[in-house]
Each structure stands twice: as C-alpha cells, then as structure tokens.
Design an enzyme around this catalytic site. Sequence first.
Site, PDB file in Angstrom:
ATOM      1  N   ARG A 179       9.802 -11.343 -32.611  1.00 23.43           N
ATOM      2  CA  ARG A 179      10.780 -10.316 -32.227  1.00 23.43           C
ATOM      3  C   ARG A 179      12.103 -10.960 -31.828  1.00 23.43           C
ATOM      4  O   ARG A 179      13.172 -10.420 -32.090  1.00 23.43           O
ATOM      5  CB  ARG A 179      10.223  -9.471 -31.077  1.00 23.43           C
ATOM      6  CG  ARG A 179       9.095  -8.540 -31.480  1.00 23.43           C
ATOM      7  CD  ARG A 179       8.522  -7.805 -30.303  1.00 23.43           C
ATOM      8  NE  ARG A 179       7.950  -8.729 -29.313  1.00 23.43           N
ATOM      9  CZ  ARG A 179       7.418  -8.353 -28.159  1.00 23.43           C
ATOM     10  NH1 ARG A 179       7.408  -7.065 -27.831  1.00 23.43           N
ATOM     11  NH2 ARG A 179       6.905  -9.237 -27.339  1.00 23.43           N
ATOM     12  N   TYR A 183       9.694  -8.451 -37.803  1.00 20.76           N
ATOM     13  CA  TYR A 183       8.573  -8.644 -38.710  1.00 20.76           C
ATOM     14  C   TYR A 183       8.812  -8.096 -40.111  1.00 20.76           C
ATOM     15  O   TYR A 183       8.138  -8.497 -41.056  1.00 20.76           O
ATOM     16  CB  TYR A 183       7.314  -8.003 -38.114  1.00 20.76           C
ATOM     17  CG  TYR A 183       6.947  -8.538 -36.750  1.00 20.76           C
ATOM     18  CD1 TYR A 183       7.017  -9.906 -36.479  1.00 20.76           C
ATOM     19  CD2 TYR A 183       6.529  -7.685 -35.728  1.00 20.76           C
ATOM     20  CE1 TYR A 183       6.687 -10.408 -35.229  1.00 20.76           C
ATOM     21  CE2 TYR A 183       6.190  -8.183 -34.471  1.00 20.76           C
ATOM     22  CZ  TYR A 183       6.279  -9.540 -34.231  1.00 20.76           C
ATOM     23  OH  TYR A 183       5.949 -10.032 -32.999  1.00 20.76           O
ATOM     24  N   LYS A 212      -8.692 -11.697 -33.400  1.00 25.14           N
ATOM     25  CA  LYS A 212      -9.707 -10.880 -32.765  1.00 25.14           C
ATOM     26  C   LYS A 212      -9.233 -10.412 -31.391  1.00 25.14           C
ATOM     27  O   LYS A 212      -8.443 -11.149 -30.760  1.00 25.14           O
ATOM     28  CB  LYS A 212     -11.002 -11.679 -32.633  1.00 25.14           C
ATOM     29  CG  LYS A 212     -10.931 -12.712 -31.517  1.00 25.14           C
ATOM     30  CD  LYS A 212     -11.783 -13.871 -31.761  1.00 25.14           C
ATOM     31  CE  LYS A 212     -11.132 -15.172 -31.510  1.00 25.14           C
ATOM     32  NZ  LYS A 212      -9.747 -15.315 -31.387  1.00 25.14           N
TER      33      LYS A 212
END
Length: 324
Positions: A37, A58, A97
């Site tokens: 960002r 992004y 994860k």
Amino acid sequence: MSRVIRWGLLSAGNIVSQFARDFSVVENAVIHAVAARNGENARAFAREHGIANAYEGYEALLADPEIDAIYIGTPHNLHFEHAKVALEHGKAVLCEKPMTVTPQECEQLQSVAEHRGGYLMEAMWTYFLPPVQKALRWVQEGRIGRVCHIKADFGYPQFPYDSKKRVYDASLAGGCLLEMGVYPVALAWLFMQQDPTDIQVMARFAPNGVEDDLSVLFNYPESVAILGTSFRCKLQNWAYIIGDEGYIAIPDFWRAREASLHVLDDRVDHFVDERATDGFHYEAQAMTNDLLAGRAGSSVVTARDSLAIQRQMAMIREAFADDA
C-alpha cells in the site's frame, strides 16, 4: 523445463520477507515484482530482496501481464478479497493461511477458482516440510499401528496486549485461533482426514473479547486429538502422533526440521532435514512445478484440505462463542 514462472508478492510484511528470502533456491521461478500500500515500503522491500519491480498499491501488480502467480501475505480478513481479485485477473494464487476466515468464504473462493480455471492453494507450508511428509509416510506404512492420539499445540506470548495490535484486533480477524491455532488444527486433519464427532473447548479471552488461549479436544470414533494455542504463553509447539504400536514426535512441528519414530521407550528411526532455509521454498517449488506441468491444483494442500480446516475452526469458534 524451459519456462520460468514469474511471481508477484502482494504485501511487503514479515512473512512475505521470509518467503522472499527462501525463494532464492526455488528453481524455474523468479520474483518479478512486489506491491505494498505504501510505495516506499515496496521499493525498500524490492531493494532488500533484489526484486526488479515495486508497485504502490495492488492493482498494478495484478494487472502486470508478466506475472503468472501471486503470493498473498496480507492480514487474514483481506485474504478473500485479494485472492478473489487475483484469480479474476487470471493469476495463480498462493494465499497465506488461513486462506479465509470462514468456511463460506473458502467455498466462494474455491468456486471462483473453479469457474475461471484458476490455480488456488493455501500456503500451509507445514504440509510440505520433509519431516512432516516423512511422518505421514511412517503412519501410512503402519509403523505406529492404528492412530489413537494426536497431540499438537502452537503458542507464543503476544505481549504487551494492545487491542489495536494486528493479532488482537477483532476487525482484522485477530485471535489465537486463526493466527496460531490453524497449525494444530491443520496437523490433526492431515493425519486424521476426518471431522471429529464432537469437540470440547476451554477458552480464555483478552480484554476486548478476542480469544487468547484455547485448549481443544477433538473426539473421533476411535481416537482423540488434543490441541492447544495461546497468546498467553510459549507452548511446547511439538506434535505427537501416537499409535497402538509406537509414536512419532515432531519438535516445533509447524517449522519442522526433524521427526523421530519411537516404539515404547526406544527411538527406532529418525529423520532430519538439513535445509539451509526456513522451509518456505518447498511450497513455492511445489506450486511452480504444478504450474509448469499444467496441473489444476495442489495434491499436497487440496481444496478439500483447506475447506476442512476452515470447517473445524468454525466448530471451535462455535463451541466458545457463548463464553466470549
């Protein structure tokens, strides 16, 4: 293999830095770009890791036609959004994860991947570590007999408490279950491949109501799993797979470097991974190989695995929700 898979890193956080360091030993692949960002953070990350391109935001990363695969290392609550848009841009996705924060999000994400013919894998790096794979083979070969017990925990103190710290921030899906508990839950699923018939949970909570200590009992038809996770203390962080003819011990199973096979009080086999890396390269290499071979998904961390892990964490949350 002549083609090189070009990777993009979505985020420049700590775990992405670990991934980038290990990537130096991945064959037939290169990190083409990193995005954050904050543009200066992305440029600093690129300089540190020798990456050619750095993007602020992004969208430019996802729109880069040179990129084949995206590694996502943003906070848990952003995984669904970022993985979905990456798949929609035609990128293969390796998502940290937990891949999502609910089973419903996981199903939706997998549906997007299937609809678009995209590659989606959860970055459950523990599954790829050679000592864990060796332990799985020992079990499959019957060397400990029938599995009776699984014990696994993962916890590190997260002090001082601060409700705005990412691991405690409820708005960022904070709490020890998603942050650390995903490891023992995933380990139990790997060796059991079934849902528990019932569960018991003892939970403790931080001042803002986020769970910061969990003890979990999974009851299966013929075995049990005792799992733990904590922000309050350093747990042993070992895993034990215990059968009626022997047991396997895996120190620091989440980043395993060795595994031992025991019969009663005697160690009868021992495996050591002499790697020079942390071990993130195993999952990156496996996914690179899958893409080069044209495979639709991973055979190590399957869609079924990711959904099962989400489903079981939801069961745990439901068990302690009324106590929060």
